[in-house]
Design an enzyme around this catalytic site. Structure first.
Site, PDB file in Angstrom:
ATOM      1  CE  LYS A   1      -1.393   0.892   4.012  1.00 55.59           C
ATOM      2  NZ  LYS A   1      -0.709   2.089   4.389  1.00 55.59           N
ATOM      3  CB  THR A   2       3.594   2.257   2.393  1.00 56.53           C
ATOM      4  OG1 THR A   2       2.797   2.256   3.356  1.00 56.53           O
ATOM      5  CG2 THR A   2       4.599   3.547   2.312  1.00 56.53           C
TER       6      THR A   2
ATOM      7  NE  ARG B   1      -1.295  -7.687  10.941  1.00 58.01           N
ATOM      8  CZ  ARG B   1      -1.197  -6.785  10.026  1.00 58.01           C
ATOM      9  NH1 ARG B   1      -0.172  -6.013   9.780  1.00 58.01           N
ATOM     10  NH2 ARG B   1      -2.155  -6.998   8.889  1.00 58.01           N
TER      11      ARG B   1
ATOM     12  CG  ASP C   1      -1.790   5.511   4.076  1.00 55.52           C
ATOM     13  OD1 ASP C   1      -2.483   4.488   3.878  1.00 55.52           O
ATOM     14  OD2 ASP C   1      -0.753   5.492   4.965  1.00 55.52           O
ATOM     15  CD  GLU C   2      -3.583   2.353   7.245  1.00 60.60           C
ATOM     16  OE1 GLU C   2      -4.702   1.717   7.059  1.00 60.60           O
ATOM     17  OE2 GLU C   2      -2.449   1.613   7.451  1.00 60.60           O
TER      18      GLU C   2
ATOM     19  CD  GLN D   1      -5.293  -4.845   7.367  1.00 58.19           C
ATOM     20  OE1 GLN D   1      -4.247  -4.638   8.272  1.00 58.19           O
ATOM     21  NE2 GLN D   1      -4.857  -4.838   6.119  1.00 58.19           N
TER      22      GLN D   1
END
Length: 656
Positions: free
Chosen positions: A33-34, A602, A224-225, A255
């Site tokens: 994503k980043t 994770r 973002d997010e 998420q």
């Protein structure tokens, strides 16, 4: 010249090369994503867009600095004009330049959460509210009510009903003091963090000339997010993009786990309805986890009806199967994990590459004790160590007085919990009690000398005495019963003082269950003293590098965005994960399932889903059978897709 085709996978490349318009990017866990956001900004500037026409909204300043720094490296030049930062940072810049429009001086002060609580307490004092009523919400609780109300765009009355139902009968007084607080801030020319968003939204919404200036400046808005935004944050971004519609939001609906902070899941879910012509892209290539772990992750989220369907695909080769581990009880759960950690460290996996995740902080209590006994160094990121928490120490102080009525420090701690009882009054009372008897507790309960106390302190002393009457003469009783008796008088105080009172109450329930292990109160307190006063001794048989590192213990909420080679997810049983109280919330089950999804994604290489099959039940004195979490049962009961192996063939079931 940057070769975007070479640097990105197909889905990332399509996003980065889009010309504009509303874009929704569903970025699965570990899908880059980043990287996609960074290259999108780079591509816009590389194509001739002035950096000052780009707005990048993130949830942390660290994320914004990291992305802007990467863009500068890719372009090999400094960037000037680009706005990148948190929503609060962006709102602050807009408000500083336009404060006069909403009646503030441009030099207004921003107060932090501690200042906010102090000002709230000052307002309570001025209005003479809650001084003699120990159950009236304290400053931190009032601050939480106001903050949640602002961030969810909901009324104070609804917020009290939703988060503090035991304080509903105080609603009128709560609204009154919060209005007084809001007016006081304006007089003092200060804003708290929530005000930054609130006033920025109102400024853009209510003053077209201000809105025009900013939406004509920011020709590309990137967020973002997005799944973690609240209503006000989403509205600010919509307003800034309202002139051109060039808004790109990136996030993962699977998420979305922060509704307790005011995040609104509907923002990402309804984005295509708000922008009917938006293009939707899905980043599903995962660079983090093994295929086996991702297979479990894909299956565990299937039962959520409200979602953007996606399937994570691993770029890695096959690895170790995830393990479902039923244990006899919480103590065997702790023993299994501690032993497995030692074994994995011996195989060369650093402690820093291992994490133990849990749904609630109190789930880690037995594990903390076992790791300490084994000399395995650990770091807690979900809070402070269990027995060092204020509310745990408060309840234990009642018990210490019962065990040793001459324990002056515990007397001072307990008496200081009650309204109207200050340090001077406590000193006078203690001096009186220790002169009267070798048993200060008995002298205290005789109530002699109470008539000499300040009037404001008498109600507090009466409430304190009521608790000790439930404990008096019961030093030989079952320690679990004594913990519960002390809780009886403490829970009301807990609910009025702490915004997170429900999780703290859960801690005390866990403390009571722990107490059931001991034959006497004295034995329990002796064990606690040894644990809280002994420095952690690290194992000699751990490799030197492991002794220098620590295994991480953290709640799933605080683990989001992180990754480890080995993940242990504990307490995977009904009532604990999902939590009972979470299921009572609207949409609670689906959010709990999303939380489970976040936890399993994770893990990079090893994943253990652990749960006790029995647990000491509060106050009943026997072991209560526990069912595995519905999220595990769903995996077992799920009908395999065409060509898939049944559950038993892709997950190891370890019975200890």
């Amino acid at each position: 010249m940057i070769d975007f085709r070479q640097e990105l996978n197909d889905a990332q490349y399509q996003v980065v090369m889009e010309e504009g318009g509303p874009l929704l990017v569903i970025a699965g866990a570990g899908s880059g994503k980043t990287r996609t956001l960074t290259y999108r900004v780079t591509r816009l500037i590389d194509a001739g867009c002035y950096p000052g026409h780009i707005l990048l909204a993130t949830f942390t300043n660290k994320a914004a600095k990291s992305m802007v720094g990467r863009v500068q490296i890719l372009l090999d030049r400094e960037l000037t004009g680009l706005w990148g930062g948190t929503f609060h940072h962006i709102a602050h810049r807009i408000l500083r330049a336009n404060a006069a429009v909403i009646g503030f001086d441009s030099h207004f002060t921003i107060i932090d959460s501690d200042d906010m609580r102090q000002l709230m307490n000052s307002c309570l004092t001025e209005m003479n509210l809650g001084k003699s009523d120990s159950h009236f919400p304290k400053g931190p609780v009032l601050a939480d009510i106001l903050s949640f109300s602002v961030n969810t765009d909901d009324s104070v009355a609804n917020t009290v009903m939703r988060r503090y139902p035991t304080s509903v009968h105080y609603t009128d007084e709560i609204e009154s003091v919060l209005n007084f607080y809001q007016n006081r801030k304006r007089v003092l020319q200060v804003m708290d963090f929530d005000d930054l968003l609130f006033f920025c939204r109102n400024l853009l919404r209510d003053f077209p000339q201000v809105l025009d200036r900013y939406r004509n400046r920011f020709l590309h808005v990137l967020v973002d997010e997005y799944q973690d935004t609240n209503r006000i944050q989403a509205e600010i971004m919509d307003l800034l993009a309202s002139g051109h519609g060039n808004i790109m939001v990136v996030g993962d609906d699977s998420q979305s786990i922060y509704s307790f902070r005011g995040a609104d899941f509907e923002n990402i879910l309804q984005f295509p309805h708000k922008y009917p012509h938006c293009r939707i892209y899905k980043l599903e290539t995962n660079y983090r986890s093994t295929p086996e772990i991702l297979h479990l992750a894909n299956l565990c989220i299937i039962n959520n009806e409200r979602q953007f369907r996606k399937e994570l695909v691993s770029m890695r080769e096959g690895g170790v199967k995830p393990a479902v581990v039923p244990l006899r009880n919480v103590y065997q759960q702790a023993e299994f994990i501690a032993q497995r950690v030692i074994e994995l460290a011996g195989e060369g996996i650093p402690l820093t590459e291992m994490a133990i995740l849990y749904r609630a902080h109190y789930h880690s209590m037995e594990l903390q004790l076992e790791l300490g006994r084994r000399g395995i160094p650990f770091e807690i990121r979900s809070g402070i160590r269990f027995f060092e928490q204020a509310h745990v120490k408060d309840v234990v102080s009642y018990l210490r007085i019962v065990d040793n009525p001459l324990d002056e420090l515990s007397w001072r701690r307990v008496l200081g919990l009650y309204p109207g009882i200050g340090k001077v009054t406590i000193k006078k009372l203690w001096d009186y009690l220790r002169r009267q008897s070798t048993d200060p507790l008995r002298a205290f309960l005789c109530e002699e000398g109470w008539d000499k106390l300040p009037k404001g302190a008498r109600e507090g002393f009466k409430a304190c005495a009521d608790v000790f009457r439930r404990l008096e003469g019961r030093v030989e009783a079952n320690p679990q019963e004594l913990v519960e008796a002390a809780m009886y008088g403490y829970v009301g105080f807990l609910r009025s003082k702490y915004p997170d009172w429900s999780s703290r109450e859960d801690d005390l329930v866990r403390l009571a269950a722990y107490a059931s292990k001991f034959s006497s109160l004295h034995a329990m307190l002796e064990e606690l003293s040894l644990m809280t006063n002994t420095e952690e001794e690290e194992r000699d048989d751990l490799p030197k590098t492991e002794r220098e590192g620590r295994i991480v213990l953290t709640s799933i909420h605080q683990a989001k965005g992180l990754e480890w080679s080995v993940v242990f997810l504990i307490w995977c049983c009904e009532g604990m994960f999902p939590l009972v109280r979470a299921l009572e919330e609207e949409g609670g089950e689906e959010e709990e399932r999303r939380l489970f999804y976040v936890a399993v994604t994770r893990a990079k290489d090893h994943l253990y889903l652990c749960y006790p099959t029995y647990d000491p039940n509060r106050g009943l004195g026997y072991n209560t059978p526990l069912r595995p979490s519905r999220f595990i049962r769903e995996l077992k009961n799920h009908s395999p897709w065409d060509g898939e192996k049944p559950f038993e063939q892709w997950v190891v079931d370890i019975s200890c």
